[in-house]
Scaffold this motif. Structure first.
Motif, PDB file in Angstrom:
ATOM      1  N   ALA A  67       9.506  -7.074  12.804  1.00  0.00           N
ATOM      2  CA  ALA A  67      10.124  -5.954  12.099  1.00  0.00           C
ATOM      3  C   ALA A  67      11.649  -6.073  12.144  1.00  0.00           C
ATOM      4  O   ALA A  67      12.332  -5.805  11.145  1.00  0.00           O
ATOM      5  N   MET A  68      12.186  -6.482  13.294  1.00  0.00           N
ATOM      6  CA  MET A  68      13.644  -6.636  13.399  1.00  0.00           C
ATOM      7  C   MET A  68      14.119  -7.707  12.421  1.00  0.00           C
ATOM      8  O   MET A  68      15.126  -7.546  11.741  1.00  0.00           O
ATOM      9  N   ASP A  69      13.392  -8.821  12.371  1.00  0.00           N
ATOM     10  CA  ASP A  69      13.787  -9.901  11.461  1.00  0.00           C
ATOM     11  C   ASP A  69      13.710  -9.444  10.010  1.00  0.00           C
ATOM     12  O   ASP A  69      14.592  -9.759   9.202  1.00  0.00           O
ATOM     13  N   ALA A  70      12.661  -8.688   9.684  1.00  0.00           N
ATOM     14  CA  ALA A  70      12.502  -8.219   8.302  1.00  0.00           C
ATOM     15  C   ALA A  70      13.610  -7.231   7.961  1.00  0.00           C
ATOM     16  O   ALA A  70      14.239  -7.318   6.904  1.00  0.00           O
ATOM     17  N   ALA A  71      13.887  -6.291   8.864  1.00  0.00           N
ATOM     18  CA  ALA A  71      14.901  -5.267   8.602  1.00  0.00           C
ATOM     19  C   ALA A  71      16.280  -5.909   8.451  1.00  0.00           C
ATOM     20  O   ALA A  71      17.032  -5.574   7.539  1.00  0.00           O
ATOM     21  N   ARG A  72      16.590  -6.829   9.342  1.00  0.00           N
ATOM     22  CA  ARG A  72      17.922  -7.451   9.293  1.00  0.00           C
ATOM     23  C   ARG A  72      18.054  -8.363   8.072  1.00  0.00           C
ATOM     24  O   ARG A  72      19.143  -8.496   7.507  1.00  0.00           O
ATOM     25  N   SER A  73      16.963  -8.969   7.649  1.00  0.00           N
ATOM     26  CA  SER A  73      17.013  -9.788   6.426  1.00  0.00           C
ATOM     27  C   SER A  73      17.200  -8.890   5.209  1.00  0.00           C
ATOM     28  O   SER A  73      18.003  -9.187   4.320  1.00  0.00           O
ATOM     29  N   ALA A  74      16.456  -7.776   5.184  1.00  0.00           N
ATOM     30  CA  ALA A  74      16.562  -6.851   4.053  1.00  0.00           C
ATOM     31  C   ALA A  74      17.990  -6.307   3.957  1.00  0.00           C
ATOM     32  O   ALA A  74      18.565  -6.204   2.871  1.00  0.00           O
ATOM     33  N   LEU A  75      18.554  -5.989   5.110  1.00  0.00           N
ATOM     34  CA  LEU A  75      19.932  -5.474   5.144  1.00  0.00           C
ATOM     35  C   LEU A  75      20.896  -6.489   4.541  1.00  0.00           C
ATOM     36  O   LEU A  75      21.783  -6.152   3.758  1.00  0.00           O
ATOM     37  N   ARG A  76      20.721  -7.736   4.901  1.00  0.00           N
ATOM     38  CA  ARG A  76      21.603  -8.787   4.377  1.00  0.00           C
ATOM     39  C   ARG A  76      21.429  -8.954   2.870  1.00  0.00           C
ATOM     40  O   ARG A  76      22.401  -9.154   2.146  1.00  0.00           O
ATOM     41  N   LEU A  77      20.166  -8.867   2.420  1.00  0.00           N
ATOM     42  CA  LEU A  77      19.939  -8.973   0.973  1.00  0.00           C
ATOM     43  C   LEU A  77      20.648  -7.828   0.249  1.00  0.00           C
ATOM     44  O   LEU A  77      21.253  -8.028  -0.804  1.00  0.00           O
ATOM     45  N   GLN A  78      20.560  -6.636   0.827  1.00  0.00           N
ATOM     46  CA  GLN A  78      21.237  -5.481   0.217  1.00  0.00           C
ATOM     47  C   GLN A  78      22.746  -5.695   0.152  1.00  0.00           C
ATOM     48  O   GLN A  78      23.383  -5.441  -0.860  1.00  0.00           O
ATOM     49  N   ARG A  79      23.320  -6.163   1.262  1.00  0.00           N
ATOM     50  CA  ARG A  79      24.781  -6.346   1.301  1.00  0.00           C
ATOM     51  C   ARG A  79      25.216  -7.447   0.338  1.00  0.00           C
ATOM     52  O   ARG A  79      26.253  -7.328  -0.308  1.00  0.00           O
ATOM     53  N   LEU A  80      24.412  -8.508   0.255  1.00  0.00           N
ATOM     54  CA  LEU A  80      24.764  -9.582  -0.680  1.00  0.00           C
ATOM     55  C   LEU A  80      24.722  -9.063  -2.114  1.00  0.00           C
ATOM     56  O   LEU A  80      25.584  -9.382  -2.932  1.00  0.00           O
ATOM     57  N   ARG A  81      23.687  -8.250  -2.402  1.00  0.00           N
ATOM     58  CA  ARG A  81      23.581  -7.722  -3.754  1.00  0.00           C
ATOM     59  C   ARG A  81      24.741  -6.781  -4.050  1.00  0.00           C
ATOM     60  O   ARG A  81      25.363  -6.843  -5.112  1.00  0.00           O
ATOM     61  N   ALA A  82      25.070  -5.927  -3.084  1.00  0.00           N
ATOM     62  CA  ALA A  82      26.164  -4.975  -3.296  1.00  0.00           C
ATOM     63  C   ALA A  82      27.481  -5.717  -3.527  1.00  0.00           C
ATOM     64  O   ALA A  82      28.316  -5.280  -4.317  1.00  0.00           O
ATOM     65  N   ALA A  83      27.648  -6.862  -2.858  1.00  0.00           N
ATOM     66  CA  ALA A  83      28.874  -7.633  -3.051  1.00  0.00           C
ATOM     67  C   ALA A  83      28.914  -8.238  -4.455  1.00  0.00           C
ATOM     68  O   ALA A  83      29.963  -8.291  -5.089  1.00  0.00           O
ATOM     69  N   ALA A  84      27.736  -8.671  -4.940  1.00  0.00           N
ATOM     70  CA  ALA A  84      27.690  -9.297  -6.267  1.00  0.00           C
ATOM     71  C   ALA A  84      27.704  -8.264  -7.390  1.00  0.00           C
ATOM     72  O   ALA A  84      28.206  -8.526  -8.475  1.00  0.00           O
ATOM     73  N   PRO A 138      28.900  -4.595  -7.538  1.00  0.00           N
ATOM     74  CA  PRO A 138      29.496  -3.434  -6.849  1.00  0.00           C
ATOM     75  C   PRO A 138      29.032  -2.098  -7.410  1.00  0.00           C
ATOM     76  O   PRO A 138      29.134  -1.084  -6.729  1.00  0.00           O
ATOM     77  N   GLN A 139      28.473  -2.099  -8.632  1.00  0.00           N
ATOM     78  CA  GLN A 139      28.022  -0.816  -9.184  1.00  0.00           C
ATOM     79  C   GLN A 139      26.771  -0.294  -8.481  1.00  0.00           C
ATOM     80  O   GLN A 139      26.474   0.890  -8.515  1.00  0.00           O
ATOM     81  N   THR A 140      26.004  -1.190  -7.811  1.00  0.00           N
ATOM     82  CA  THR A 140      24.822  -0.709  -7.085  1.00  0.00           C
ATOM     83  C   THR A 140      25.261  -0.195  -5.721  1.00  0.00           C
ATOM     84  O   THR A 140      26.271  -0.621  -5.182  1.00  0.00           O
ATOM     85  N   GLY A 141      24.473   0.707  -5.191  1.00  0.00           N
ATOM     86  CA  GLY A 141      24.826   1.294  -3.899  1.00  0.00           C
ATOM     87  C   GLY A 141      24.670   0.298  -2.764  1.00  0.00           C
ATOM     88  O   GLY A 141      24.025  -0.737  -2.936  1.00  0.00           O
ATOM     89  N   PRO A 142      25.256   0.583  -1.598  1.00  0.00           N
ATOM     90  CA  PRO A 142      25.168  -0.338  -0.482  1.00  0.00           C
ATOM     91  C   PRO A 142      23.753  -0.425   0.096  1.00  0.00           C
ATOM     92  O   PRO A 142      23.361  -1.444   0.629  1.00  0.00           O
ATOM     93  N   GLY A 143      22.986   0.650  -0.033  1.00  0.00           N
ATOM     94  CA  GLY A 143      21.612   0.610   0.429  1.00  0.00           C
ATOM     95  C   GLY A 143      21.455   0.968   1.892  1.00  0.00           C
ATOM     96  O   GLY A 143      22.419   1.039   2.651  1.00  0.00           O
TER      97      GLY A 143
END
Ligand SMILES: Cc1cc2nc3c(=O)[nH]c(=O)nc-3n(C[C@H](O)[C@H](O)[C@H](O)COP(=O)(O)OP(=O)(O)OC[C@H]3O[C@@H](n4cnc5c(N)ncnc54)[C@H](O)[C@@H]3O)c2cc1C
Ligand code: SF4
Ligand code: FES
Lengths: 498, 290
Positions: A297-314, A316-321
């Motif tokens: 669960a930790m690995d999944a949560a931390r991976s999901a978080l990174r995917l969200q941050r990468l998307r938000a960086a690419a 910027p109109q989407t929320g940080p999540g």
């Protein structure tokens, strides 16, 4: 110069630097950065060379830890690497993913009055050094004429293969995926265990020892276990526990619900975080709920978080999540390693404790929310943990567009197709002798998660090692079967780094 | 690497690829599939085994360009290679003597249904096939099917080949005739676009004609490890890769399935557009300059 124990006690336990929490939550690079040579040597000098080293008892593969630390403290890196790899063929991997705090370090004598020696960090340091310097294990002994099939290239299979190859047996590993490593390759994320480390460590072992690696072979359908058993002098089953579980609640087939295995496989094995440079897509929505609080669960949560941050960086109109971990017990019972839990909190994962999902809600086939009830802790259960029970009338809906189940896994039965006579428990695990890995079928051994259910890398390696020792005795006591009839397809033999 | 032995264009967007994979060919049976990767950065793509040759150690795949990966696969030529070919995967078709069977194929579905029709014929069934496509130029393998079937009915949406209409039209007529004559209902196999398999299942249900469909879901590993291929059936969720790919068409939750297969559509489009932009980038630039 030899130090007195008093001088050794005075050396502080050496910290390992990590990437800044805010920065690392937006990349997939390694979190922990490793010790410097000076720090590693100082740390090794903290060891007081116990006459009765408890640390070794805590190590499932029995690494001669004091010998390793003595050599390292003396600055003799080559000797330290030798002493380490004599028992552990994947030190750079183990130095990163083993729960040393509950194994060798938990038993370290220094732990009583001081802090234990940071054995894990030193193992990582030496493993990395061996890879950088291309230090190879000892050459295999003279060929014995025996052939062994190892099914699965996870830690148990690899260890069994390496040990048997060192003893001069011809070993072929059959792996259903296109890359070796098992969970190391598909499950554990890059930010804890870089792909380059696995590739290099597996390649060193496999190529140097002439182990044949046949990827894309699904035992059960490509060949059956029965065929392997007829053809090879001995067979080891190390197929792990790869079958994901979903909760038996409404809505689990909605779009946006997946297993941690799926998310992690897309991210790690398939490199989905680098989509579209890599072809496999993966997405974590803006509101992710991960169910369960174990290491997966930790690995999944931390991976999901990174995917969200990468998307938000690419975009910027989407929320940080946001990523929430939903767990029915309290913080004290979190089964994940403390370090992983802390890292997740530092990076911004939100924990909803004492919360239990009862349904996934959707609209137009897509997830919209996770319906939960609040829990409270009652009397302790068989495991000694206080049993959670639902608080009446406490239903609440957590807004979510992605729900990830990380509830543990069980052995994948595919390998047993056509081999129904292999005895298994009611959880689907293979029944095998604990000390030797022997199953009820003569000539077939098993070890790792397929026997124990989801456990640890090092316990799987220990099982592979124990089986290899017993298989060696068996192999020498039986006449070889001669050449194989199951010839390799030209395409299927690949080097470890393909 | 797995060498491509031969390729052949079948229709504008569909091609045949014969690939050297003896480990799959040796045990492949009708109804099974493989997971292939083309290119070092490729994704794992499930493809039904349309044919195999145990002596030559090859399997035949029929690929329709629907996204970046499949489009790139169709550019492979003899001498090129796949990075990975894993299989055979999934349960083979259960071959039994049913009497009459009807094999309904929509579009590229004729490829996976071919070995099933052939093997059903071999065990003694009277095999009727219904082959449908939007237009005549999208039809292929009628000749192959004619060789292994007792009857072949062709239909196209625009009437440019065979009769005009959907595959369900001749199917329903047939079932009606058999039902009127008091004959036992045939076993129906349907392979094609999900919408078409749903239509066939809905058409056969009132007749009580047992209907087997071969589902084509999102997959990653194809070995039961990720659950991405889940489909809802009456007794819960099944994994298409290991529990299927064949299911009872009357038992599948089609609406759920139709939704699930679209989950990565935006990403698939993005990948395709990015790939096209790379290839046509310079062309567009010249146009812009003018
Ligand atoms: C996300 C995640 C994180 C984890 N983190 C840690 C950690 O930090 N520390 C730790 O110690 N442990 C961790 N674990 C647990 C650890 O990874 C496992 O206990 C360990 O990998 C088990 O090794 P194994 O060799 O038994 O099986 P696996 O690693 O599961 O390998 C089995 C291999 O067999 C292959 N296989 C399966 N069926 C077939 C078949 N029919 N034919 C051919 N091949 C087949 C699979 O593809 C796979 O490659 C983690 C597990 C997960 C899922
Ligand atoms: S228990 Fe600790 S101090 Fe003693 S030998 Fe092991 S590492 Fe060194
Ligand atoms: S494709 Fe992963 S479980 Fe079926």
């Amino acid at each position: 110069m030899t130090l007195s124990n008093k001088e050794r006690y005075a050396i502080p336990r050496q910290d390992m630097p990590t990437q800044d929490a805010h920065e690392r939550a937006a990349n997939f690079e390694e979190v922990a950065l490793g010790l410097t040579w000076e720090a590693a040597r100082l740390e090794a000098q903290r060891c007081i060379q116990c006459k009765n080293p408890h640390c070794v008892d805590g190590c499932p593969v029995g690494v001669r830890i004091p010998d390793v630390l003595l050599a390292l403290g003396d600055g003799d890196l080559a000797a330290a690497v030798d002493a380490l790899t004599e028992r552990n063929s994947l030190p750079a991997v183990c130095g990163r993913v083993c729960p040393q705090e509950s194994q060798c370090e938990a038993r370290c004598t220094l732990g009583a009055k001081h802090e234990p020696v940071a054995i894990g960090r030193l193992e990582r340091f030496l493993g990395d050094h061996a890879l950088q310097q291309h230090i190879l294990p000892a050459a295999p002994l003279e060929h014995t004429g025996r052939r062994v099939a190892v099914v699965g290239s996870g830690p148990s299979g690899l260890t069994c293969a390496v040990d048997l190859a060192k003893l001069g047996h011809a070993v072929t590993i059959f792996e259903s995926l296109h890359l070796p490593g098992g969970v190391l390759a598909y499950g554990i994320p890059e930010f804890r265990l870089p792909r380059s480390i696995i590739t290099a460590e597996v390649r060193t072992a496999v190529e140097h020892l002439n182990i044949e690696l046949r990827t894309d072979h699904v035992i059960g359908t490509t060949y059956t276990l029965v065929e392997l058993r007829e053809d090879y002098d001995a067979v080891f089953l190390g197929t792990g526990a790869g079958l994901p579980a979903f909760m038996d609640i409404p809505g689990t087939n909605l779009n946006g619900v997946f297993s941690a295995n799926e998310l992690l496989t897309r991210v790690n094995l398939m490199r989905g975080y680098a989509f579209p440079e890599y072809d496999t897509p993966v997405k974590a929505g803006e509101r992710v709920a991960v169910i369960g609080a174990g290491n997966v669960a930790m690995d999944a949560a931390r991976s999901a978080l990174r995917l969200q941050r990468l998307r938000a960086a690419a975009h910027p109109q989407t929320g940080p999540g946001e990523v929430h971990v939903v767990y029915r017990r309290s913080e004290a019972e979190v089964p994940a390693r403390r370090e992983e839990y802390t890292h997740a909190v530092e990076e911004g994962v939100v924990f909803d404790f004492l919360t239990n999902p009862v349904a996934v809600l959707g609209d137009g086939g897509r997830v919209t929310a996770l319906r939960c009830v609040r829990m409270e802790l009652g009397e302790p259960d068989e495991s000694g943990r206080r049993r959670p029970r639902a608080v009446a009338g406490s239903e609440l809906d957590l807004v979510a567009d992605t729900v990830i189940f990380a509830l543990g896994t069980s052995p994948n039965p595919l390998v047993f197709t056509g081999a129904a006579n292999l005895d298994r428990s009611r959880w689907g695990t293979v029944l095998a002798d604990e000390a030797t890995g022997r199953t009820h079928l003569e000539g077939v051994w098993a070890g790792g998660d397929v026997v124990t259910g989801a456990a640890t890398v090092i316990s799987a390696m220990g099982a592979g090692k124990a089986a290899a020792a017993d298989m060696h005795t068996f192999l020498l006591a039986h006449a070889p079967k001669g050449p194989s009839r199951l010839e390799a397809s030209p395409g299927t033999v690949r080097s470890a780094d393909a | 690497m797995y060498a491509v032995r031969r390729t052949q264009a079948l229709t504008g967007a569909t091609g045949l690829i014969e690939v050297v994979a003896p480990h799959v060919a040796r045990s492949a049976r009708a109804g099974q599939f493989v997971i292939v990767i083309a290119g070092e950065h490729g994704e794992r793509i499930p493809l039904t085994i349309a044919d195999h040759d145990r002596d030559r150690g090859t399997i035949t795949l029929v690929v329709q360009a629907v996204g970046k990966s499949t489009e790139e696969m169709l550019t492979l030529e003899a001498g090129d290679a796949f990075t990975s070919v894993a299989g055979p995967l999934g349960h083979p078709t259960k071959l039994a003597r049913h009497g009459t069977v009807v094999c309904v194929a929509g579009g590229v579905g004729v490829a996976p249904i071919y070995p099933i029709a052939r093997d059903l014929k071999a065990v003694g069934n009277h095999v009727v096939s219904v082959l449908g496509a939007r237009r005549a130029d999208l039809l292929f393998w009628q000749d192959r099917m004619a060789r292994v079937c007792d009857e072949v009915v062709v239909c196209t949406d625009d009437g440019s080949a065979g009769r005009r209409g959907l595959v369900t039209d001749p199917l329903v007529e047939r079932l009606q005739r058999m039902s009127d004559a008091g004959e036992p209902m045939p076993h129906v196999w349907a392979i094609g676009p999900t919408i078409m398999m749903r239509a066939v299942s809905r058409a056969t249900e009132p007749f009580g004609a047992p209907t087997t469909v071969s589902l084509n879901t999102i997959m990653v590993d194809g070995t039961g490890m990720c659950g991405g291929c889940r489909v809802s059936v009456s007794d819960g969720a099944k994994f298409v890769c290991v529990d299927g790919p064949e299911f009872d068409g009357h038992d599948v939750d089609w609406d759920n399935l139709l939704g699930r297969i679209t989950y990565y559509r935006p990403e698939e489009r993005e990948a395709l557009e990015a790939a096209h932009a790379r290839h046509t980038g310079c062309v567009r630039e010249t146009v812009a300059l003018r």
